[in-house]
Enzyme design. Sequence first.
Site, mmCIF file in Angstrom:
data_model
loop_
_atom_site.group_PDB
_atom_site.id
_atom_site.type_symbol
_atom_site.label_atom_id
_atom_site.label_comp_id
_atom_site.label_asym_id
_atom_site.label_seq_id
_atom_site.Cartn_x
_atom_site.Cartn_y
_atom_site.Cartn_z
ATOM 1 N N ASP A 1 0.821 -1.217 0.000
ATOM 2 C CA ASP A 1 0.000 0.000 0.000
ATOM 3 C C ASP A 1 0.853 1.265 0.000
ATOM 4 O O ASP A 1 2.078 1.232 -0.200
ATOM 5 C CB ASP A 1 -0.997 -0.028 1.170
ATOM 6 C CG ASP A 1 -0.339 0.161 2.538
ATOM 7 O OD1 ASP A 1 0.902 0.330 2.616
ATOM 8 O OD2 ASP A 1 -1.074 0.155 3.550
ATOM 9 N N HIS A 2 0.188 2.393 0.240
ATOM 10 C CA HIS A 2 0.813 3.714 0.163
ATOM 11 C C HIS A 2 1.857 3.965 1.242
ATOM 12 O O HIS A 2 2.631 4.921 1.153
ATOM 13 C CB HIS A 2 -0.278 4.791 0.260
ATOM 14 C CG HIS A 2 -1.102 4.683 1.498
ATOM 15 N ND1 HIS A 2 -2.065 3.691 1.652
ATOM 16 C CD2 HIS A 2 -1.122 5.404 2.646
ATOM 17 C CE1 HIS A 2 -2.639 3.816 2.839
ATOM 18 N NE2 HIS A 2 -2.082 4.832 3.461
ATOM 19 N N THR A 3 1.891 3.127 2.300
ATOM 20 C CA THR A 3 2.863 3.349 3.378
ATOM 21 C C THR A 3 4.191 2.667 3.107
ATOM 22 O O THR A 3 5.117 2.795 3.901
ATOM 23 C CB THR A 3 2.309 2.844 4.732
ATOM 24 O OG1 THR A 3 2.207 1.413 4.703
ATOM 25 C CG2 THR A 3 0.951 3.453 5.037
ATOM 26 N N ARG A 4 4.304 1.935 2.018
ATOM 27 C CA ARG A 4 5.522 1.182 1.714
ATOM 28 C C ARG A 4 6.155 1.695 0.417
ATOM 29 O O ARG A 4 5.473 1.832 -0.597
ATOM 30 C CB ARG A 4 5.193 -0.302 1.548
ATOM 31 C CG ARG A 4 4.550 -0.940 2.783
ATOM 32 C CD ARG A 4 5.541 -1.051 3.925
ATOM 33 N NE ARG A 4 4.973 -1.754 5.057
ATOM 34 C CZ ARG A 4 4.411 -1.160 6.115
ATOM 35 N NH1 ARG A 4 4.320 0.155 6.165
ATOM 36 N NH2 ARG A 4 3.942 -1.879 7.118
ATOM 37 N N HIS B 1 -3.992 -0.924 7.857
ATOM 38 C CA HIS B 1 -3.988 0.494 7.498
ATOM 39 C C HIS B 1 -5.286 0.884 6.794
ATOM 40 O O HIS B 1 -6.063 0.031 6.394
ATOM 41 C CB HIS B 1 -2.811 0.814 6.560
ATOM 42 C CG HIS B 1 -1.484 0.394 7.105
ATOM 43 N ND1 HIS B 1 -0.435 0.039 6.293
ATOM 44 C CD2 HIS B 1 -1.037 0.252 8.375
ATOM 45 C CE1 HIS B 1 0.607 -0.299 7.032
ATOM 46 N NE2 HIS B 1 0.264 -0.178 8.300
ATOM 47 N N HIS C 1 12.747 -5.184 9.921
ATOM 48 C CA HIS C 1 11.438 -4.873 10.499
ATOM 49 C C HIS C 1 11.523 -4.980 12.010
ATOM 50 O O HIS C 1 12.120 -5.912 12.538
ATOM 51 C CB HIS C 1 10.369 -5.813 9.958
ATOM 52 C CG HIS C 1 8.970 -5.421 10.354
ATOM 53 N ND1 HIS C 1 8.427 -5.765 11.580
ATOM 54 C CD2 HIS C 1 8.024 -4.684 9.714
ATOM 55 C CE1 HIS C 1 7.197 -5.271 11.667
ATOM 56 N NE2 HIS C 1 6.925 -4.614 10.550
ATOM 57 N N LYS D 1 4.952 -11.521 4.662
ATOM 58 C CA LYS D 1 4.164 -10.407 5.210
ATOM 59 C C LYS D 1 3.110 -9.894 4.227
ATOM 60 O O LYS D 1 2.177 -9.193 4.639
ATOM 61 C CB LYS D 1 5.082 -9.255 5.638
ATOM 62 C CG LYS D 1 5.634 -9.405 7.033
ATOM 63 C CD LYS D 1 6.404 -8.164 7.459
ATOM 64 C CE LYS D 1 5.560 -7.247 8.314
ATOM 65 N NZ LYS D 1 4.921 -6.153 7.626
ATOM 66 N N HIS E 1 -0.153 -10.213 16.382
ATOM 67 C CA HIS E 1 0.580 -9.072 16.946
ATOM 68 C C HIS E 1 0.302 -8.896 18.441
ATOM 69 O O HIS E 1 0.351 -7.787 18.968
ATOM 70 C CB HIS E 1 0.177 -7.790 16.222
ATOM 71 C CG HIS E 1 0.641 -7.709 14.788
ATOM 72 N ND1 HIS E 1 1.003 -8.800 14.048
ATOM 73 C CD2 HIS E 1 0.785 -6.644 13.959
ATOM 74 C CE1 HIS E 1 1.348 -8.410 12.820
ATOM 75 N NE2 HIS E 1 1.225 -7.112 12.745
#
Length: 424
Positions: free
Chosen positions: A72-75, A108, A174, A184, A200
């Site tokens: 996604d946009h965070t990576r 997210h 990570h 992942k 988690h």
Amino acid sequence: MTKMNVPYYKGMMEIDIPEKNLLGVLESKANKYRISKTQEEIVEEALDNPIGSNSLEEIVKGKNTLTLITSDHTRPVPSKVTLPILLRRIRGANPNIDITILIATGFHRPTTRDEMIEKFGVEIVENEKIINHVSTDDSMMVNLGKLPSGGDLIINKIATQADVLISEGFIESHFFAGFSGGRKSVLPGVASAKTIMANHCGEFIASPNARTGVLMNNPIHKDMVYAAKKSNLSFILNVVIDSEKKVIHAVAGDSEKAHLKGCEFVMDLAKVEKNPSDIVVVTNGGYPLDQNMYQAVKGMTAAEANCKENGVIIMIASCADGHGGQSFYDNIVNSKSPRELLDRISKVKRNETVPDQWEFQILARILDKFTVIIVTDMWESKYIESMHMNHAKTFDEALKKAFKIKGEDASITVIPDGVSVIVR
């Protein structure tokens, strides 16, 4: 003074460190890694030489449907480089195959159309079938049984019902899964919120093996590998990038074997020898990983590994998108102290993990031992200070605050990109 430029949002920030205080700079060798091949050539070569599996072309022949999991946009996965190559090779071997691109949002928020265009390019966004994974939408999910830890393995059915499941991603260190990439993409990438919570959990996050660069006996990694196998993730393309987000290495093939080879490469580049200091200056590598406080915790863990107890961590992160998670923010703000929050988390059962618990648990662990000063001119002080941290609009202001706490002779280490190093 020693002048440096460190990543900040979509640009750089110049910082000045007194020479008498500067103990050292910890950087990944990726910044100096040079290769004569283009990014495209590196990716093509990896796909030509799959590790532990048949070629991508052989895998897709005769199949009707394929799901391609992407980040996604965070990576900062360079999908503008990788996706066109993957799509061309898939369709070259099977022109009629029905392809769905599934964005691995994990827990997210969904990736917006503008963010898709920035990440994938206009042509792919306008011509491909792209679906955001929504971890809280039970109608999208299918239960595949139990994880080794006992939690339910619930995965997006778009991934599990395709004839072929492949993924693209990138490998870096990570802060609790050991390394990103590989497995992942499935867990947490396209897993149900329920499954992510169990994986988690506080017990696993507290494990000494749930740390940067550690896969052996890491309970979180073990669940993730199982989830990828159970979901029939048959092929991966994972890249390694430098500080400019350019591809410097790639691996392709079996989801576990290829990933491990990529992790070995990253470990060789990213491992740095610690030099404990009173003050550690760190960034989250700039955009996209420094766009919220939630993500900034990752870079802080590199500083945590190198900071003397009761020391000061100066985190340079824009936090332009705010806190990054309501549960993350609320739990930090509503705790009397980091220690009180840690004690409360220790009593939470695995299947009762709450959203973002892992992130506020790790932040609380850091805040319990260190003073954290956030440097940003893109988020308001009141929010940062309510999270038990200090705020400075400039680096000079942050350094003055740090010297006031640790003294004018305090030793300083700079980690220009906290998410790119493994401190040992």
